[in-house]
Design a protein around this motif. Structure first.
Motif, short mmCIF file in Angstrom:
data_model
loop_
_atom_site.label_atom_id
_atom_site.label_comp_id
_atom_site.label_asym_id
_atom_site.label_seq_id
_atom_site.Cartn_x
_atom_site.Cartn_y
_atom_site.Cartn_z
N ILE A 1 -13.91 5.27 -5.08
CA ILE A 1 -14.87 4.32 -5.65
C ILE A 1 -14.89 3.03 -4.85
O ILE A 1 -15.95 2.52 -4.46
N VAL A 2 -13.70 2.49 -4.58
CA VAL A 2 -13.63 1.26 -3.77
C VAL A 2 -14.17 1.52 -2.37
O VAL A 2 -14.95 0.73 -1.82
N ALA A 3 -13.75 2.67 -1.79
CA ALA A 3 -14.15 2.98 -0.42
C ALA A 3 -15.65 3.16 -0.29
O ALA A 3 -16.28 2.66 0.65
N ILE A 4 -16.25 3.89 -1.24
CA ILE A 4 -17.69 4.17 -1.15
C ILE A 4 -18.49 2.88 -1.27
O ILE A 4 -19.48 2.67 -0.55
N VAL A 5 -18.08 1.99 -2.18
CA VAL A 5 -18.76 0.69 -2.29
C VAL A 5 -18.78 -0.01 -0.94
O VAL A 5 -19.82 -0.51 -0.48
N LEU A 6 -17.64 -0.02 -0.27
CA LEU A 6 -17.52 -0.78 0.97
C LEU A 6 -18.09 -0.03 2.17
O LEU A 6 -18.53 -0.65 3.14
N ILE A 7 -18.08 1.30 2.13
CA ILE A 7 -18.75 2.06 3.20
C ILE A 7 -20.25 1.81 3.14
O ILE A 7 -20.91 1.59 4.16
N ILE A 8 -20.80 1.87 1.92
CA ILE A 8 -22.22 1.55 1.76
C ILE A 8 -22.49 0.12 2.24
O ILE A 8 -23.50 -0.16 2.89
N ALA A 9 -21.55 -0.79 1.91
CA ALA A 9 -21.70 -2.18 2.34
C ALA A 9 -21.71 -2.29 3.86
O ALA A 9 -22.52 -3.03 4.44
N ALA A 10 -20.80 -1.56 4.54
CA ALA A 10 -20.74 -1.60 6.00
C ALA A 10 -22.04 -1.07 6.61
O ALA A 10 -22.58 -1.63 7.56
N LEU A 11 -22.55 0.04 6.06
CA LEU A 11 -23.82 0.59 6.55
C LEU A 11 -24.97 -0.40 6.33
O LEU A 11 -25.83 -0.57 7.20
N ALA A 12 -24.95 -1.06 5.17
CA ALA A 12 -25.98 -2.05 4.89
C ALA A 12 -25.89 -3.23 5.85
O ALA A 12 -26.91 -3.81 6.25
N GLN A 13 -24.67 -3.58 6.23
CA GLN A 13 -24.49 -4.67 7.20
C GLN A 13 -25.09 -4.30 8.56
O GLN A 13 -25.74 -5.12 9.21
N PHE A 14 -24.85 -3.05 8.99
CA PHE A 14 -25.43 -2.60 10.26
C PHE A 14 -26.95 -2.64 10.20
O PHE A 14 -27.63 -3.10 11.12
N ARG A 15 -27.50 -2.13 9.10
CA ARG A 15 -28.95 -2.02 8.98
C ARG A 15 -29.62 -3.39 8.90
O ARG A 15 -30.74 -3.57 9.38
N SER A 16 -28.94 -4.35 8.29
CA SER A 16 -29.56 -5.66 8.07
C SER A 16 -29.17 -6.69 9.12
O SER A 16 -29.54 -7.87 9.00
N ALA A 17 -28.42 -6.27 10.15
CA ALA A 17 -27.87 -7.24 11.12
C ALA A 17 -28.95 -8.04 11.83
O ALA A 17 -28.72 -9.18 12.23
N ARG A 18 -30.15 -7.47 11.99
CA ARG A 18 -31.22 -8.16 12.71
C ARG A 18 -32.21 -8.84 11.77
O ARG A 18 -33.21 -9.39 12.22
N TRP A 19 -31.96 -8.76 10.48
CA TRP A 19 -32.86 -9.43 9.54
C TRP A 19 -32.68 -10.94 9.64
O TRP A 19 -31.67 -11.45 10.13
N LYS A 20 -33.67 -11.66 9.11
CA LYS A 20 -33.48 -13.09 8.93
C LYS A 20 -32.40 -13.31 7.87
O LYS A 20 -32.28 -12.53 6.91
N LEU A 21 -31.62 -14.35 8.04
CA LEU A 21 -30.53 -14.60 7.10
C LEU A 21 -31.06 -14.81 5.69
O LEU A 21 -30.42 -14.40 4.71
N ARG A 22 -32.21 -15.44 5.56
CA ARG A 22 -32.81 -15.64 4.24
C ARG A 22 -33.09 -14.29 3.57
O ARG A 22 -32.82 -14.11 2.37
N SER A 23 -33.62 -13.33 4.33
CA SER A 23 -33.90 -12.01 3.78
C SER A 23 -32.62 -11.29 3.38
O SER A 23 -32.57 -10.62 2.35
N MET A 24 -31.57 -11.43 4.20
CA MET A 24 -30.28 -10.82 3.86
C MET A 24 -29.75 -11.37 2.54
O MET A 24 -29.26 -10.62 1.68
#
Length: 466
Positions: free
Chosen positions: A326-349
């Motif tokens: 449960i802890v791992a999946i939350v943070l794995i999803i978080a890591a994937l979301a970080q990769f996907r959003s890395a080029r977004w504007k900070l306001r959008s993030m």
């Protein structure tokens, strides 16, 4: 260009350092650091010079140094790629943070063996953050007075000491001591690593350095409980083997940090510790970032502290793997979301992360009242997708909008606020659960965090930083 260290034996005459410095200046080469060590022979000294040179620069400076009358011999030229140091620092942060949540799925075993209350478990979970906050403030400032390697090597050794305490823990106090040691270690890494990554980056890209630091933290927090849960469930010695594996993973990190030679520029003398100061010009931006990070960590930390203690009641059986996953999946999803959003504007993030983590919190409230695994799974997805860009965006916002002069102070304050998001909710919710029961305590918790989330949305909507 790469970091080079030249060791030179010289005659111990007045003005020798000035002549060496003038030689470098005449060749257009900047000296990053120069230090002198007197040898047993009082007429001879050894000079260690650090500079960034390309292949042609190495040839020119070695030839020119050998022509100086004060130079007896050029002992050696060592080169270390900044890239190697960059990734060594990132791995050190990852493996130190990994130990923090390694113990999360094993709390259920300690609870049974040592008859621990929810309040005691919450205190054990939060003990690391209590030690971490002053550790961040101190090391973040001291970095301005020297290189990163002399902090990260002791930091990883302290992490090893914490893991050893967990390995041999036979009582609750030893568990708390281990968590305090882990907090000191991660405080050192958090106080130093982002600044180190920023200067070691080839283009000194503040945003990318912050993103790498955030991903290292997220990945360490994700893989720790996953490994702990799997080993506790299926392998022998569930309260020992996870820590042995963690120690083995720390050894290459320690060797890499020891062999890293790149250092950071900064003040080398006359620097005094002080209470961190927030510049007035960045107060509004900082407030949005630290509140968002507080919310992100405060909600996400529940999956490593409170939820595992009640999971067994909801599913009707003990599952250390599920607690860790449960802890791992939350943070794995978080890591994937970080990769996907890395080029977004900070306001959008910030806006996207705040909305998603708010939805996850509401789903978690429903889970606490109904024990619904469907709502729990939905909350995991929403919180993970929200935490990733919200935390990474907050850290990037602070790192990008802060000048080098104020970076140590501002990052120290940012991390202090961040880890208060781990300490206060975990301790408060644990004690309230012990007094009033989980449902009433969680309702109060959720109501308070909804207010924080609304304030965060308002703050991010006014941000103009890209």
């Amino acid at each position: 260009m790469r970091a080079c260290v030249l060791s030179v034996t010289v005659s111990n005459h007045p003005g020798v350092l000035a002549r060496i410095s003038n030689l470098f200046a005449s060749l257009g080469i900047n000296i990053d650091n120069i230090a002198t060590v007197r040898s047993r022979d009082r007429h001879v000294s050894r000079v260690r010079i650090q500079a960034e040179l390309d292949d042609e620069g190495v040839k020119r400076i070695t030839y020119s140094l050998q022509q100086l009358p004060d130079v007896i011999r050029l002992d050696k030229v060592r080169t270390r790629s900044k890239r190697f140091s960059y990734w060594s620092a990132a791995y050190g942060l990852f493996i130190a943070v990994m130990g923090l949540n390694l113990v999360s799925p094993i709390y259920a075993i300690y609870k049974q063996q040592w008859h621990l209350t929810p309040g005691m478990l919450s205190m054990a979970f939060a003990a690391y953050a209590i030690a971490l906050i002053p550790s961040i403030i101190i090391t973040g400032q001291l970095l301005s007075g020297g290189g990163f390697r002399r902090f990260l090597v002791p930091g990883l050794l302290i992490a090893m000491a914490g893991t050893l305490c967990l390995l041999f823990a036979t009582s609750y106090p030893m568990l708390v001591v281990a968590r305090v040691l882990q907090g000191i270690s991660v405080g050192i890494f958090n106080g130093v690593t982002v600044a180190a990554l920023t200067q070691l980056h080839p283009r000194q890209d503040r945003r990318q350095a912050a993103m790498v630091g955030a991903i290292a933290v997220t990945a360490g927090n994700a893989l720790g409980p996953m490994m702990g849960g799997i080993l506790a469930q299926y392998a022998p010695y569930p309260t020992q083997l996870p820590y042995v594996v963690h120690l083995l993973l720390m050894i290459p990190g320690l060797l890499c940090l020891i062999s890293s030679r790149a250092e950071l520029s900064g003040r080398t003398s006359g620097y005094k510790l002080h209470m961190p100061i927030l510049p007035r010009s960045g107060t509004k931006t900082f407030s949005v970032a630290v509140l968002s990070s507080f919310v992100a960590w405060g909600i996400t930390s529940l999956y490593g502290s409170t939820i595992p203690m009640y999971l067994n009641e909801w599913i009707g059986q003990t599952s250390y793997v599920l607690s860790g996953l449960i802890v791992a999946i939350v943070l794995i999803i978080a890591a994937l979301a970080q990769f996907r959003s890395a080029r977004w504007k900070l306001r959008s993030m910030g806006l996207f992360g705040t909305l998603l983590i708010g939805a996850g919190l509401l789903l978690l409230v429903v889970t606490v009242h109904t024990g619904s695994m469907i709502c729990l799974c939905a909350s995991i997805v929403c919180v993970g997708m929200g935490y990733g860009p919200l935390y990474a965006g907050s850290l990037a916002l602070v790192n990008e909008t802060t000048s080098d002069e104020w970076r140590a102070d501002v990052l120290s304050l940012f991390y202090a606020g961040t880890y208060l998001g781990v300490v206060l909710p975990a301790i408060g919710l644990g004690l309230m659960t012990q007094w009033f029961g989980l449902q009433r305590a969680f309702d109060c918790f959720a109501a308070l965090f909804v207010v924080f989330i609304l304030a965060g949305l308002r703050g991010w909507s006014r941000q103009k930083t890209g």
